[in-house]
Motif scaffolding. Sequence first.
Motif, PDB file in Angstrom:
ATOM      1  N   GLY A  85      12.347  36.472   4.987  1.00 30.30           N
ATOM      2  CA  GLY A  85      11.514  35.331   4.912  1.00 30.30           C
ATOM      3  C   GLY A  85      12.176  33.945   4.784  1.00 30.30           C
ATOM      4  N   VAL A  86      13.370  33.870   5.289  1.00 26.88           N
ATOM      5  CA  VAL A  86      14.110  32.702   5.335  1.00 26.88           C
ATOM      6  C   VAL A  86      14.717  32.452   7.017  1.00 26.88           C
ATOM      7  N   THR A  87      15.516  33.337   7.143  1.00 26.57           N
ATOM      8  CA  THR A  87      16.215  33.006   8.662  1.00 26.57           C
ATOM      9  C   THR A  87      15.334  33.630   9.779  1.00 26.57           C
ATOM     10  N   ASP A  88      14.038  33.308   9.773  1.00 26.94           N
ATOM     11  CA  ASP A  88      13.267  33.535  10.845  1.00 26.94           C
ATOM     12  C   ASP A  88      13.533  32.762  12.231  1.00 26.94           C
ATOM     13  N   LEU A  89      12.910  32.671  13.383  1.00 28.03           N
ATOM     14  CA  LEU A  89      13.559  32.099  14.379  1.00 28.03           C
ATOM     15  C   LEU A  89      13.589  30.723  14.200  1.00 28.03           C
ATOM     16  N   PRO A  90      12.397  30.138  13.561  1.00 25.48           N
ATOM     17  CA  PRO A  90      12.249  28.650  13.797  1.00 25.48           C
ATOM     18  C   PRO A  90      13.597  28.154  12.770  1.00 25.48           C
ATOM     19  N   PHE A  91      14.105  28.855  11.764  1.00 30.57           N
ATOM     20  CA  PHE A  91      14.887  28.481  10.753  1.00 30.57           C
ATOM     21  C   PHE A  91      16.279  28.521  11.574  1.00 30.57           C
ATOM     22  N   ARG A  92      16.556  29.246  12.325  1.00 31.68           N
ATOM     23  CA  ARG A  92      17.707  29.595  13.138  1.00 31.68           C
ATOM     24  C   ARG A  92      17.817  28.614  14.135  1.00 31.68           C
TER      25      ARG A  92
ATOM     26  N   LEU B 235      21.651  22.073  14.211  1.00 29.39           N
ATOM     27  CA  LEU B 235      22.301  20.969  13.027  1.00 29.39           C
ATOM     28  C   LEU B 235      23.754  21.253  13.089  1.00 29.39           C
ATOM     29  N   GLY B 236      24.139  22.377  13.774  1.00 29.39           N
ATOM     30  CA  GLY B 236      25.493  22.716  13.866  1.00 29.39           C
ATOM     31  C   GLY B 236      26.205  24.039  13.291  1.00 29.39           C
ATOM     32  N   ALA B 237      25.138  24.820  12.691  1.00 27.68           N
ATOM     33  CA  ALA B 237      25.551  26.140  12.530  1.00 27.68           C
ATOM     34  C   ALA B 237      26.139  27.263  13.593  1.00 27.68           C
ATOM     35  N   ALA B 238      27.127  27.752  13.459  1.00 31.28           N
ATOM     36  CA  ALA B 238      27.817  28.536  14.302  1.00 31.28           C
ATOM     37  C   ALA B 238      27.108  29.848  14.516  1.00 31.28           C
ATOM     38  N   TYR B 239      26.565  30.534  13.374  1.00 32.91           N
ATOM     39  CA  TYR B 239      26.283  31.788  13.123  1.00 32.91           C
ATOM     40  C   TYR B 239      25.100  31.843  12.099  1.00 32.91           C
ATOM     41  N   VAL B 240      23.953  32.357  12.711  1.00 37.96           N
ATOM     42  CA  VAL B 240      22.831  32.521  11.804  1.00 37.96           C
ATOM     43  C   VAL B 240      22.263  33.898  12.119  1.00 37.96           C
ATOM     44  N   ALA B 241      22.065  34.854  11.429  1.00 35.28           N
ATOM     45  CA  ALA B 241      21.653  36.048  11.619  1.00 35.28           C
ATOM     46  C   ALA B 241      20.111  36.260  11.469  1.00 35.28           C
ATOM     47  N   THR B 242      19.516  36.997  11.955  1.00 36.48           N
ATOM     48  CA  THR B 242      17.967  37.243  12.080  1.00 36.48           C
ATOM     49  C   THR B 242      17.694  37.993  10.421  1.00 36.48           C
ATOM     50  N   GLU B 243      16.502  37.702  10.120  1.00 33.89           N
ATOM     51  CA  GLU B 243      16.157  38.344   8.978  1.00 33.89           C
ATOM     52  C   GLU B 243      16.259  40.012   9.116  1.00 33.89           C
ATOM     53  N   MET B 244      16.421  40.489   7.767  1.00 37.23           N
ATOM     54  CA  MET B 244      17.023  41.862   7.876  1.00 37.23           C
ATOM     55  C   MET B 244      15.675  42.834   8.673  1.00 37.23           C
TER      56      MET B 244
ATOM     57  N   ALA C  13      14.950  31.441  22.613  1.00 36.33           N
ATOM     58  CA  ALA C  13      16.094  30.701  23.689  1.00 36.33           C
ATOM     59  C   ALA C  13      16.618  29.609  23.146  1.00 36.33           C
ATOM     60  N   GLY C  14      18.029  29.638  23.717  1.00 33.26           N
ATOM     61  CA  GLY C  14      18.545  28.363  23.491  1.00 33.26           C
ATOM     62  C   GLY C  14      19.531  28.535  22.288  1.00 33.26           C
ATOM     63  N   LEU C  15      19.515  29.765  21.650  1.00 35.77           N
ATOM     64  CA  LEU C  15      20.620  29.660  20.561  1.00 35.77           C
ATOM     65  C   LEU C  15      22.057  30.180  20.967  1.00 35.77           C
ATOM     66  N   PRO C  16      23.040  29.708  20.426  1.00 34.39           N
ATOM     67  CA  PRO C  16      24.405  30.026  20.791  1.00 34.39           C
ATOM     68  C   PRO C  16      24.789  31.363  20.535  1.00 34.39           C
ATOM     69  N   LEU C  17      24.181  32.198  19.554  1.00 34.73           N
ATOM     70  CA  LEU C  17      24.646  33.527  19.250  1.00 34.73           C
ATOM     71  C   LEU C  17      23.462  34.225  18.514  1.00 34.73           C
ATOM     72  N   THR C  18      23.318  35.699  18.834  1.00 29.10           N
ATOM     73  CA  THR C  18      21.926  36.445  18.275  1.00 29.10           C
ATOM     74  C   THR C  18      22.779  37.269  17.515  1.00 29.10           C
ATOM     75  N   VAL C  19      22.532  37.336  16.413  1.00 27.38           N
ATOM     76  CA  VAL C  19      22.879  38.501  15.525  1.00 27.38           C
ATOM     77  C   VAL C  19      21.659  39.196  14.785  1.00 27.38           C
ATOM     78  N   ILE C  20      21.463  40.466  15.155  1.00 25.55           N
ATOM     79  CA  ILE C  20      20.220  41.314  14.543  1.00 25.55           C
ATOM     80  C   ILE C  20      20.958  42.062  13.670  1.00 25.55           C
ATOM     81  N   GLN C  21      20.348  41.975  12.253  1.00 28.19           N
ATOM     82  CA  GLN C  21      20.751  42.827  11.172  1.00 28.19           C
ATOM     83  C   GLN C  21      19.938  44.158  11.035  1.00 28.19           C
ATOM     84  N   LEU C  22      20.088  45.258  11.059  1.00 32.40           N
ATOM     85  CA  LEU C  22      19.263  46.386  10.734  1.00 32.40           C
ATOM     86  C   LEU C  22      19.607  47.227   9.371  1.00 32.40           C
ATOM     87  N   VAL C  23      18.617  47.595   8.934  1.00 28.76           N
ATOM     88  CA  VAL C  23      18.580  48.074   7.561  1.00 28.76           C
ATOM     89  C   VAL C  23      17.738  49.621   7.768  1.00 28.76           C
TER      90      VAL C  23
END
Length: 351
Positions: free
Chosen positions: A23-30, A36-45, A66-76
């Motif tokens: 509910g927080v780190t969706d694509l618009p937030f990432r 703004l300079g974050a090096a790593y922002v993971a997807t929502e769970m 598109a355009g994200l420097p790094l894509t981290v997908i978290q699985l549960v």
Amino acid sequence: MSKSLTIGDVTVPGRVLMAPMTGVTDLPFRILASKLGAAYVATEMVAAKELARARPDVARRAAVGAGLPLTVIQLVGRDPGQMAEGARMAEQAGADIVDLNFGCPAKEVTGSAAGSALMRTPDLACRIMEAVVGATGRPVTVKMRLGWDDDSRNAADLATRAEALGVKAVTVHGRTRQQFYTGRADWDAVGAVKAAVRIPVIVNGDIVTPEDARTALERSGADGLMLGRGVYGRPWLAAHLEQALSGATAPQEPGPEARLAIVIDHLRASIDFYGLPLGLKMFRKHLGWYIEQAPWPADPQHRRQAKARICRLDDPAAVEQEMAGLWRRNLPGDLNSAVETPPQFADTAVA
């Protein structure tokens, strides 16, 4: 200390990471946090079982854009086969890193024997890690807690087993599951995990200020740190703390004009991604946090009243107008002219 983290074959250009938050780190937030300079922002769970079924809402959580420097997908999940299939799908979707959730304390997650409940069944956790590492060519990481409770703090042992299975980094929240978010995170206890493994260890929990960041790293000996609830209403926080750790210049919080621009940019990106009315609904939690985190109105009661009023609006243009008005009414006179019209960022692609 290095200014970057190496996780398998991926170099993260910083040491301050943003945690996956439902509910927080969706694509618009990432996209915003990255801009703004974050090096790593993971997807929502993302639930591996539902991702494998391609349920639309779950697929949306894993949207890479598109355009994200790094894509981290978290699985549960708790089924090794489903988690392996989820990892394969994550790699196909463009994941640079696949993260496994062994740390979520929510009852709806632990009730299905997933999340931090896996720390009670370390053999099953190991079968999951083995299956996922074997299913993807991307680096696999694990986010965990210190243990289920104070009588079973097994993070160091589980991290040691994870390293032997090919996991490339672990993040440790300095609380047990039974603590949820009460008390203070135990950064010293994360040090026992760092001492047990050679792979990078990332410390998580109660890191909000530059002093928190420096102290957490010193006490844990960790290679990096991860932010959670501290980013609510402050998507610039990772970059802010990164600058503080570099020691180059004294970091400054965004000023009033920049903050308003961030709010408007985030609102518009959310509506572009979700459409109306869902985009505004999804943004309201962020809107409330932005108002709570702003240094105005100075009176807490006035701030609560402003939050209640603006979060009830169902027209995005009215939200923009009210936010600009809130800024204008509560800033010194010489700054009023800066916010008469909401400033705009460049268009943000949310695909």
